[in-house]
Each structure stands twice: as C-alpha cells, then as structure tokens.
Design a protein around this motif. Structure first.
Motif, mmCIF file in Angstrom:
data_model
loop_
_atom_site.group_PDB
_atom_site.id
_atom_site.type_symbol
_atom_site.label_atom_id
_atom_site.label_comp_id
_atom_site.label_asym_id
_atom_site.label_seq_id
_atom_site.Cartn_x
_atom_site.Cartn_y
_atom_site.Cartn_z
ATOM 1 N N ALA A 148 3.461 -14.253 8.919
ATOM 2 C CA ALA A 148 2.058 -14.255 8.778
ATOM 3 C C ALA A 148 1.702 -13.967 7.415
ATOM 4 O O ALA A 148 0.654 -14.218 7.186
ATOM 5 C CB ALA A 148 1.521 -13.226 9.948
ATOM 6 N N ASN A 149 2.194 -13.344 6.637
ATOM 7 C CA ASN A 149 2.103 -13.179 5.139
ATOM 8 C C ASN A 149 2.290 -14.396 4.329
ATOM 9 O O ASN A 149 2.031 -14.224 3.174
ATOM 10 C CB ASN A 149 2.756 -11.789 4.669
ATOM 11 C CG ASN A 149 1.841 -10.497 4.992
ATOM 12 O OD1 ASN A 149 1.259 -10.693 6.415
ATOM 13 N ND2 ASN A 149 1.715 -9.545 4.406
ATOM 14 N N PHE A 150 2.971 -15.339 5.150
ATOM 15 C CA PHE A 150 3.178 -16.609 4.146
ATOM 16 C C PHE A 150 2.055 -17.199 3.987
ATOM 17 O O PHE A 150 1.307 -17.656 5.112
ATOM 18 C CB PHE A 150 4.428 -17.291 4.641
ATOM 19 C CG PHE A 150 5.739 -16.661 4.234
ATOM 20 C CD1 PHE A 150 6.560 -17.100 3.243
ATOM 21 C CD2 PHE A 150 6.228 -15.458 4.714
ATOM 22 C CE1 PHE A 150 7.723 -16.870 2.849
ATOM 23 C CE2 PHE A 150 7.520 -15.213 4.322
ATOM 24 C CZ PHE A 150 8.058 -15.767 3.491
ATOM 25 N N ASP A 151 1.857 -17.893 2.677
ATOM 26 C CA ASP A 151 0.660 -18.738 2.812
ATOM 27 C C ASP A 151 1.211 -20.116 2.031
ATOM 28 O O ASP A 151 1.260 -20.313 0.792
ATOM 29 C CB ASP A 151 -0.444 -18.064 1.632
ATOM 30 C CG ASP A 151 -1.579 -19.154 1.323
ATOM 31 O OD1 ASP A 151 -1.701 -19.896 2.019
ATOM 32 O OD2 ASP A 151 -2.547 -18.708 0.251
ATOM 33 N N GLY A 152 1.567 -20.946 2.916
ATOM 34 C CA GLY A 152 2.400 -22.259 2.527
ATOM 35 C C GLY A 152 3.742 -21.748 2.445
ATOM 36 O O GLY A 152 4.226 -21.014 2.958
ATOM 37 N N ASN B 231 3.909 -19.232 -1.548
ATOM 38 C CA ASN B 231 3.113 -18.202 -1.799
ATOM 39 C C ASN B 231 3.356 -17.020 -0.479
ATOM 40 O O ASN B 231 3.351 -17.269 0.528
ATOM 41 C CB ASN B 231 1.676 -18.408 -1.756
ATOM 42 C CG ASN B 231 1.348 -19.311 -3.039
ATOM 43 O OD1 ASN B 231 2.167 -18.942 -4.103
ATOM 44 N ND2 ASN B 231 0.567 -20.058 -2.745
ATOM 45 N N VAL B 232 3.454 -15.842 -0.977
ATOM 46 C CA VAL B 232 3.378 -14.669 -0.120
ATOM 47 C C VAL B 232 2.359 -13.614 -0.319
ATOM 48 O O VAL B 232 2.091 -12.919 -1.402
ATOM 49 C CB VAL B 232 4.795 -13.634 -0.210
ATOM 50 C CG1 VAL B 232 4.549 -12.616 0.729
ATOM 51 C CG2 VAL B 232 5.797 -14.739 0.076
ATOM 52 N N GLU B 233 1.316 -13.334 0.474
ATOM 53 C CA GLU B 233 0.466 -12.519 0.580
ATOM 54 C C GLU B 233 0.863 -11.127 0.816
ATOM 55 O O GLU B 233 1.762 -10.882 1.328
ATOM 56 C CB GLU B 233 -0.507 -12.918 1.737
ATOM 57 C CG GLU B 233 -1.466 -14.138 1.613
ATOM 58 C CD GLU B 233 -2.354 -14.281 0.376
ATOM 59 O OE1 GLU B 233 -2.758 -13.440 -0.168
ATOM 60 O OE2 GLU B 233 -2.538 -15.438 0.078
ATOM 61 N N TYR B 234 0.049 -9.994 0.015
ATOM 62 C CA TYR B 234 0.531 -8.748 -0.075
ATOM 63 C C TYR B 234 0.240 -7.943 1.204
ATOM 64 O O TYR B 234 -0.862 -8.251 1.548
ATOM 65 C CB TYR B 234 0.112 -7.897 -1.178
ATOM 66 C CG TYR B 234 0.451 -8.663 -2.697
ATOM 67 C CD1 TYR B 234 1.732 -9.307 -2.930
ATOM 68 C CD2 TYR B 234 -0.428 -8.394 -3.881
ATOM 69 C CE1 TYR B 234 2.020 -9.898 -4.076
ATOM 70 C CE2 TYR B 234 0.174 -9.197 -5.005
ATOM 71 C CZ TYR B 234 1.237 -9.522 -5.169
ATOM 72 O OH TYR B 234 1.665 -10.261 -6.147
ATOM 73 N N GLU B 235 0.996 -7.077 1.648
ATOM 74 C CA GLU B 235 0.551 -6.202 2.767
ATOM 75 C C GLU B 235 -0.142 -5.000 2.002
ATOM 76 O O GLU B 235 0.606 -4.354 1.402
ATOM 77 C CB GLU B 235 1.847 -5.742 3.411
ATOM 78 C CG GLU B 235 1.606 -4.795 4.926
ATOM 79 C CD GLU B 235 0.940 -5.546 5.964
ATOM 80 O OE1 GLU B 235 0.309 -4.850 6.760
ATOM 81 O OE2 GLU B 235 0.854 -6.511 5.708
#
Length: 311
Positions: free
Chosen positions: A293-297, A300-304
């Motif tokens: 769920a933290n992957f953006d594409g 890119n990885v969104e931070y927790e």
C-alpha cells in the motif's frame, strides 16, 4: 605598416581569446579532478588452506564452478545513506572482459569522503551467483577483510579496492552473513520509515530513532539508526530509513508477519535538536498488503510516517 599593426592586433586578440578558453577548460578539468574514481577487483579465497581448524563449524566447504565472471553487484554506503545501489536493489558494474576487476563506471565517480562497501556479489553472464563477499556468519572467518569494508577516497585519486570473495553454492546464506532475500531481489520489497517528535511544549522536531525488524523472532535488522544533523542553512534534518523486506509467499496478503520496533533516541551534540528524552517505543506488524500500500507506482515508495508524543 598599418596592415602589420592590424595583423599584430588580430594575433593579440586571438591569443587572448585562446588563453581565455584554455582557462575555462582548465577550470572544468579542475572541477572534474576533485572527484575520486573507484574500481573493484575480486580475490577468490583459497578455503582449503584455511579450513583445517574451522571446517567443523561450516560443514562441507562451498563448491566452486568454472563459470566465467561477467559482472558484480554492489551496495556502497556513506554513513547510513546508500549512495550506489540499495539493499533491495544492488548496483550492477560490468567486469572487464576476461578479468576480475570492474570497468570504469560514472556512478563510481564520487566526492571525497569515507564510504563503506556493504554488499559485493559476482555473477556470470546468465545471472548465476558465483562468488560472494561474506559480511558475517561463520564464513567471514575465512577472509581477512569481511564486509562492511571501509573505503577512504581523496580528491582526484583513482582507487582500486580488492574484495575477498568465497565461492557460492546453494546453502544457508546466513553462513555468508546475508539474509536470503538480499540475494534474491525478486523476493524482496522496500519499506521506509520517517518520524517526528513532539516535545511536551508542543513543538515538532524531526526525530532521531532506531529500528529493529524481525520475523517470527528471527532478527532481520537490529538497532539501525537514521542520519540526523543541520543542513547548510542551519535547519535541522533527519533522514528516513528504508529496508528490504522479504516477500514470503507462505503468508497471506493480509497476514501480518513482519514485526518492527521503532525507538525514539536522544538528539544532542553540535546539531542538538531536542536534547535528552524519555525513550518512546512504537511497535507494530506488517502484512504484504500493508507494505504494498506504500508503493506509488512501480518505483516510488511512500514513507510510513510515525509520530512520537504527538496528538
């Protein structure tokens, strides 16, 4: 006479122009010369000569093949920051054909400083792992300089670093000091933490913290701390921490199997932010679905984003 003066003036202007261009070119070269160039060579250790006293701890010695090495994969760190490759995605550098040292690579033209080599593996042209530099486990005892390997780079130097490697065979990778998913990138994904701290008076700070990660009581990472300081503008900063985590098919998508503990640490010294604090611990568990769920594409990885002491 006028024509002679004209030619002399023209030559003087041309010489001035040439000198100006030369100075510009030299300035560019001087800038390039401030960088250091790094190359690696693989030295295959002769385990037979070192095995008499230690073989009982290892069992059968790793079996070597006659395959020709084609490229290496590396992870180069500066402090806690990965500058070339990451644990989840090591950087490939091709070897000079028929040799066991790396080709020149623009990614290995680096600013002067102190670096550490945290991963070094050697593959054949088909992508089969041939040799591995141990960084722990019982096989680290068979080399003089196991990873991580400290590398000091000065301005303008061309540095060759020999790395001791051991033949790799299908065995428990813990004997080499690696987690299994570090060598099988298809079975790993990335997850990043970022944290803030709120003091009792309500002020927000970037947090200094450590992270522990385990699966079923088996430690994957222990006491990993983020990098903190002040930037050139005098502002406080704290880097996120990113980890390669195993994507284990035996667990369901929503089954939490990756346990983490994040601990707030004191921040004192030259870049003193909030000083000494009472430790605050945030712990939890992650499932495959929560990590994804933290992957953006695709990349890119969104931070927790964690918050210590904040509403």
């Amino acid at each position: 006479m006028k024509r002679t003066k004209f030619y002399l003036s023209f030559l003087a202007m041309f010489a001035l122009l040439f000198t100006s261009c030369s100075k510009d070119d030299n300035s560019s070269l001087a800038s390039d010369s401030d960088l250091a160039t790094l190359s690696f060579g693989a030295i295959v250790e002769d385990l037979a000569s070192k095995s008499t006293a230690k073989q009982s701890d290892v069992g059968d010695m790793p079996v070597c093949t006659d395959d020709v090495a084609a490229y290496v994969e590396i992870v180069l760190m500066e402090g806690t920051n990965a500058v070339v490759g990451t644990t989840a995605d090591p950087y490939r550098v091709d070897l000079v054909a028929g040799q066991v040292f790396t080709q020149e690579d623009a990614a290995l033209e680096l600013e002067p400083g102190t670096y550490s080599l945290d991963h070094f593996s050697v593959y054949n042209a088909e992508g089969d792992l041939l040799w591995l530099a141990p960084k722990g486990g019982v096989l680290a005892e068979f080399v003089d300089n196991p990873l991580p390997l400290t590398i000091n780079l000065g301005a303008g130097v061309k540095k060759y670093v020999d790395v001791s490697v051991i033949c790799y065979d299908d065995r428990n990778v813990n004997q080499y000091g690696y987690q299994f998913f570090e060598l099988d990138i298809n079975e790993a994904f990335e997850f990043c933490f970022f944290a803030n701290y709120c003091s009792p008076d309500g002020r927000h700070y970037p947090a200094r913290y450590s992270v522990d990660i385990s699966i079923d009581g088996t430690s994957l990472y222990s006491g990993v701390m983020n990098n903190v300081g002040r930037d050139e503008n005098g502002d406080l900063f704290a880097d996120p921490l990113c980890f390669a985590l195993p994507n284990l098919s035996e667990y369901g998508d929503n089954e939490e199997y990756i346990d983490y503990t994040v601990t707030l640490l004191d921040w004192t010294g030259e870049a003193d932010a909030y000083g000494d604090v009472d430790p605050i611990v945030i712990s939890g568990s992650l499932s495959r679905a929560e990590v994804m769920a933290n992957f953006d594409g695709a990349d890119n990885v969104e931070y927790e984003h964690l918050r210590f002491g904040c509403e």
